[in-house]
Design an enzyme around this catalytic site. Structure first.
Site, PDB file in Angstrom:
ATOM      1  N   LYS A  91       0.856  -1.186   0.000  1.00  0.00           N
ATOM      2  CA  LYS A  91       0.000   0.000   0.000  1.00  0.00           C
ATOM      3  C   LYS A  91       0.882   1.222   0.000  1.00  0.00           C
ATOM      4  O   LYS A  91       1.816   1.319   0.806  1.00  0.00           O
ATOM      5  CB  LYS A  91      -0.873  -0.020   1.274  1.00  0.00           C
ATOM      6  N   GLN A 112       7.270   3.798   3.862  1.00  0.00           N
ATOM      7  CA  GLN A 112       5.868   3.373   3.900  1.00  0.00           C
ATOM      8  C   GLN A 112       5.678   2.087   4.713  1.00  0.00           C
ATOM      9  O   GLN A 112       4.650   1.898   5.361  1.00  0.00           O
ATOM     10  CB  GLN A 112       5.378   3.171   2.460  1.00  0.00           C
ATOM     11  N   LYS A 115       5.530   3.208   8.341  1.00  0.00           N
ATOM     12  CA  LYS A 115       4.348   4.062   8.525  1.00  0.00           C
ATOM     13  C   LYS A 115       3.093   3.199   8.572  1.00  0.00           C
ATOM     14  O   LYS A 115       2.256   3.328   9.467  1.00  0.00           O
ATOM     15  CB  LYS A 115       4.264   5.037   7.349  1.00  0.00           C
ATOM     16  N   LYS A 127       5.299   1.752  -3.159  1.00  0.00           N
ATOM     17  CA  LYS A 127       5.206   3.113  -3.701  1.00  0.00           C
ATOM     18  C   LYS A 127       5.466   3.050  -5.195  1.00  0.00           C
ATOM     19  O   LYS A 127       6.108   2.109  -5.674  1.00  0.00           O
ATOM     20  CB  LYS A 127       6.273   3.998  -3.034  1.00  0.00           C
ATOM     21  N   GLY A 166      -2.825   8.283  -4.233  1.00  0.00           N
ATOM     22  CA  GLY A 166      -2.186   9.491  -4.743  1.00  0.00           C
ATOM     23  C   GLY A 166      -0.949   9.876  -3.947  1.00  0.00           C
ATOM     24  O   GLY A 166      -0.651   9.315  -2.900  1.00  0.00           O
ATOM     25  N   ASP A 167      -0.214  10.822  -4.491  1.00  0.00           N
ATOM     26  CA  ASP A 167       0.915  11.471  -3.814  1.00  0.00           C
ATOM     27  C   ASP A 167       1.136  12.758  -4.604  1.00  0.00           C
ATOM     28  O   ASP A 167       0.202  13.216  -5.288  1.00  0.00           O
ATOM     29  CB  ASP A 167       2.161  10.550  -3.830  1.00  0.00           C
ATOM     30  N   THR A 211      -4.334  13.336   5.510  1.00  0.00           N
ATOM     31  CA  THR A 211      -2.894  13.469   5.798  1.00  0.00           C
ATOM     32  C   THR A 211      -2.621  14.784   6.535  1.00  0.00           C
ATOM     33  O   THR A 211      -1.919  14.799   7.557  1.00  0.00           O
ATOM     34  CB  THR A 211      -2.071  13.392   4.497  1.00  0.00           C
ATOM     35  N   ASN A 242      -2.320  19.081  -1.401  1.00  0.00           N
ATOM     36  CA  ASN A 242      -3.308  18.367  -0.605  1.00  0.00           C
ATOM     37  C   ASN A 242      -2.960  18.355   0.888  1.00  0.00           C
ATOM     38  O   ASN A 242      -3.806  18.659   1.739  1.00  0.00           O
ATOM     39  CB  ASN A 242      -3.421  16.929  -1.152  1.00  0.00           C
TER      40      ASN A 242
HETATM   41  P1  NDP Z   1       0.674  17.922  -3.926  1.00  0.00           P
HETATM   42  O1  NDP Z   1       1.177  17.621  -5.281  1.00  0.00           O
HETATM   43  O2  NDP Z   1      -0.773  18.080  -3.690  1.00  0.00           O
HETATM   44  O3  NDP Z   1       1.391  19.233  -3.357  1.00  0.00           O
HETATM   45  C1  NDP Z   1       2.763  19.341  -3.237  1.00  0.00           C
HETATM   46  C2  NDP Z   1       3.084  20.759  -2.814  1.00  0.00           C
HETATM   47  O4  NDP Z   1       4.465  20.858  -2.496  1.00  0.00           O
HETATM   48  C3  NDP Z   1       2.823  21.781  -3.894  1.00  0.00           C
HETATM   49  O5  NDP Z   1       2.469  22.988  -3.293  1.00  0.00           O
HETATM   50  C4  NDP Z   1       4.188  21.876  -4.581  1.00  0.00           C
HETATM   51  O6  NDP Z   1       4.406  23.077  -5.283  1.00  0.00           O
HETATM   52  C5  NDP Z   1       5.089  21.810  -3.376  1.00  0.00           C
HETATM   53  N1  NDP Z   1       6.417  21.326  -3.774  1.00  0.00           N
HETATM   54  C6  NDP Z   1       6.725  20.161  -4.384  1.00  0.00           C
HETATM   55  N2  NDP Z   1       8.039  20.083  -4.613  1.00  0.00           N
HETATM   56  C7  NDP Z   1       8.553  21.220  -4.128  1.00  0.00           C
HETATM   57  C8  NDP Z   1       9.864  21.727  -4.049  1.00  0.00           C
HETATM   58  N3  NDP Z   1      10.898  21.045  -4.545  1.00  0.00           N
HETATM   59  N4  NDP Z   1      10.029  22.934  -3.450  1.00  0.00           N
HETATM   60  C9  NDP Z   1       8.984  23.628  -2.947  1.00  0.00           C
HETATM   61  N5  NDP Z   1       7.721  23.189  -2.995  1.00  0.00           N
HETATM   62  C10 NDP Z   1       7.518  22.015  -3.576  1.00  0.00           C
HETATM   63  O7  NDP Z   1       1.289  16.768  -2.996  1.00  0.00           O
HETATM   64  P2  NDP Z   1       0.826  16.319  -1.549  1.00  0.00           P
HETATM   65  O8  NDP Z   1       0.375  17.498  -0.780  1.00  0.00           O
HETATM   66  O9  NDP Z   1      -0.060  15.149  -1.713  1.00  0.00           O
HETATM   67  O10 NDP Z   1       2.206  15.765  -0.940  1.00  0.00           O
HETATM   68  C11 NDP Z   1       3.110  16.584  -0.215  1.00  0.00           C
HETATM   69  C12 NDP Z   1       4.051  15.714   0.590  1.00  0.00           C
HETATM   70  O11 NDP Z   1       3.297  14.906   1.494  1.00  0.00           O
HETATM   71  C13 NDP Z   1       4.913  14.730  -0.200  1.00  0.00           C
HETATM   72  O12 NDP Z   1       6.138  14.557   0.477  1.00  0.00           O
HETATM   73  C14 NDP Z   1       4.118  13.429  -0.106  1.00  0.00           C
HETATM   74  O13 NDP Z   1       4.930  12.301  -0.289  1.00  0.00           O
HETATM   75  C15 NDP Z   1       3.633  13.531   1.332  1.00  0.00           C
HETATM   76  N6  NDP Z   1       2.476  12.703   1.649  1.00  0.00           N
HETATM   77  C16 NDP Z   1       1.291  12.837   0.967  1.00  0.00           C
HETATM   78  C17 NDP Z   1       0.210  12.065   1.313  1.00  0.00           C
HETATM   79  C18 NDP Z   1      -1.127  12.286   0.706  1.00  0.00           C
HETATM   80  O14 NDP Z   1      -2.100  11.662   1.193  1.00  0.00           O
HETATM   81  N7  NDP Z   1      -1.271  13.116  -0.292  1.00  0.00           N
HETATM   82  C19 NDP Z   1       0.319  11.009   2.341  1.00  0.00           C
HETATM   83  C20 NDP Z   1       1.565  11.027   3.069  1.00  0.00           C
HETATM   84  C21 NDP Z   1       2.601  11.819   2.691  1.00  0.00           C
HETATM   85  P3  NDP Z   1       4.303  23.129  -6.900  1.00  0.00           P
HETATM   86  O15 NDP Z   1       2.823  23.242  -7.175  1.00  0.00           O
HETATM   87  O16 NDP Z   1       5.083  24.326  -7.268  1.00  0.00           O
HETATM   88  O17 NDP Z   1       4.879  21.859  -7.429  1.00  0.00           O
END
Ligand code: NDP
Length: 447
Positions: A91, A112, A115, A127, A166-167, A211, A242
């Site tokens: 997962k 993961q 976690k 993943k 998703g991620d 999350t 997200n």
């Molecule tokens: P999204 O794609 O929804 O959002 C990612 C955000 O982070 C965007 O605002 C993006 O900006 C920014 N970002 C990405 N890369 C960079 C960078 N190099 N420098 C600055 N900002 C950056 O992803 P999520 O919110 O889903 O995921 C965010 C984190 O949380 C990741 O590490 C993911 O692995 C982790 N996560 C997510 C889960 C989930 O349920 N969604 C579960 C557990 C962990 P921009 O639009 O400019 O790319």
């Protein structure tokens, strides 16, 4: 310092996986915590548990050809790393971003495992993703890419085998295209094969929020253990995807003031507290840039394109963007500015040196594998609802999420205490997550 057997095991893992710095970083951190376990449980070493745990059960790399809007053929690379299925089907999410490579997927898959174990639910670790970036692509292009990606992936997944979600870069739109293609190829309505689905077709309430909500709840629990809370606290948040959006929402619900959000172009600061409706409109509906937030707040917010969001003073920090986004200098600045708790919404956003700085300064630090486990936990709740052909209410699902986050917090705290490092959530999370997986692997023999 690792003892010589653990060091030799670690050296072997690093040598077998060259050129994968993020994977090395994640493995090193777990080994650092496990020295204490190895002393008490030599049988884990005898059964090569750690060596086996660091070797994915299966790694799939595939070609993803698709046709763009101009009729040109594009080729991306797809990955699915099925890391460990000791506790349940693999997962873990799918990440679509240009920077994706095997090492990044392996670091995420490795994290993961622990976690998912911490959630207490029956899910293994995996993943996947691709070096395809949906940003700037039309809906049609994203659909054709997702269909091509699933045309290969569908052979490897299933509700009892491997359940992606998703991620970064994979939200409701992408999950819709992926699920549609899976359904078409298999001729089965197997809702439990993917999570993060739309509410009308097998999705779960609270999954979208889970999350971010979970990361803030974890911060609240850490503060609670120190006799305080998020209420009235200035909170610095990175990201505006997200995780960040719903971390901010929960901060506001708990009476805190979230004052920043960011994306890869910079950050905004809003001393009145982020206007969540505006942020959602720009990011979730329009897929715009964070600078537009400041433009539309009419002077109450400013956009900063150079410099780090971590220079903004706050009591609580929630890194919710991506790996290694909070460095040594950022940690020093946060400590200097009086931060008391850091809860990782993203996966491995703080570098190892940053984590040490927080630890030395006595900051409550919640590592991602514990603090952001609410997302995958709610995915497992989505699987439960799919299996029973049921749909739970928002309140009930949120209650389950909150309970799970509290249990994870208690488990980390008690485990750290048991191993003589009170308050060390990193050690607590790694050891508690590891023990369950290791014991299941011991029971199964050498497989
Ligand atoms: P999204 O794609 O929804 O959002 C990612 C955000 O982070 C965007 O605002 C993006 O900006 C920014 N970002 C990405 N890369 C960079 C960078 N190099 N420098 C600055 N900002 C950056 O992803 P999520 O919110 O889903 O995921 C965010 C984190 O949380 C990741 O590490 C993911 O692995 C982790 N996560 C997510 C889960 C989930 O349920 N969604 C579960 C557990 C962990 P921009 O639009 O400019 O790319």
């Amino acid at each position: 310092m690792l003892d010589s057997t653990l060091q030799a095991t670690l050296d072997g893992v690093l040598a077998r996986n060259p050129g994968e710095p993020e994977f090395h970083q994640a493995v090193r951190e777990v080994f650092d915590s496990l020295a204490v376990v190895q002393e008490r449980h030599p049988e884990y070493h005898d059964m090569a548990i750690l060596t086996r745990l660091c070797e994915p059960e299966r790694q799939i790399i595939f070609r993803v050809p698709w046709v763009d809007d101009r009729g040109n053929v594009q080729v991306n690379r797809g990955f699915r790393v099925e890391f460990n299925s000791a506790l349940g089907p693999y997962k873990g999410g799918l990440r679509f971003r240009e920077s994706v490579n095997l090492g990044i997927i392996k670091f995420l898959g490795f994290e993961q495992i622990f976690k998912n174990s911490l959630t207490g639910l029956p899910i293994g670790g995996g993943k996947g993703g691709s070096d395809f970036d949906p940003a700037g692509k039309s809906d049609g292009e994203v659909m054709r890419f997702c269909q091509s990606f699933m045309t290969e992936l569908h052979r490897h997944i299933g509700e009892h085998t491997d359940v992606p979600a998703g991620d970064i870069g994979v939200g409701a739109r992408e999950i819709g295209y992926l699920f549609g293609q899976y359904k078409r190829l298999t001729n089965r309505y197997e809702a439990g094969v993917l999570t993060g689905k739309g509410l009308d077709w097998g999705g779960s309430l609270v999954r979208k929020e889970a999350t971010g909500y979970g990361a803030t709840i974890f911060a609240q629990e850490m503060l609670g253990a120190r006799g305080t809370s998020v209420e009235g606290r200035r909170t610095v948040v990175s990201g505006s995807g997200n995780v960040a959006i719903y971390a901010i929402e929960k901060v506001q619900q708990l009476g805190g003031i979230a004052i920043t959000a960011s994306d890869s172009s910079g950050y905004v600061i809003d001393e009145d507290g982020i206007d969540l409706e505006l942020l959602k409109q720009i990011k979730e509906v329009e897929r715009g840039r964070i600078s537009e937030y400041a433009e539309r707040r009419g002077g109450r917010s400013r956009f900063v394109s150079d410099g780090s969001v971590w220079n903004v003073p706050g009591d609580v920090a929630l890194p919710c963007a991506t790996q290694n986004e909070l460095h040594e200098r950022d940690a020093k600045k946060l400590v200097e500015n009086g931060v008391i708790a850091v809860s990782e919404g993203a996966n491995m956003p703080c570098t190892p040196t940053a984590v040490e700085i927080f630890r030395d300064a006595g900051v409550a630090f919640g590592p991602g594998k514990a603090a952001n486990a609410g997302g995958v936990a709610t995915s497992a709740l989505e699987m439960q609802q799919n299996a029973s052909r049921d749909a739970w209410t928002f309140d009930y699902t949120e209650e389950r999420l909150t309970d799970i986050m509290r249990q994870i917090h208690t488990n980390c705290l008690e485990t750290a205490e048991e191993f003589g490092r009170p308050g060390d959530y990193v050690l607590g999370a790694n050891v508690a997550g590891f023990r369950k997986v290791a014991d299941a692997m011991m029971a199964f023999g050498v497989i």
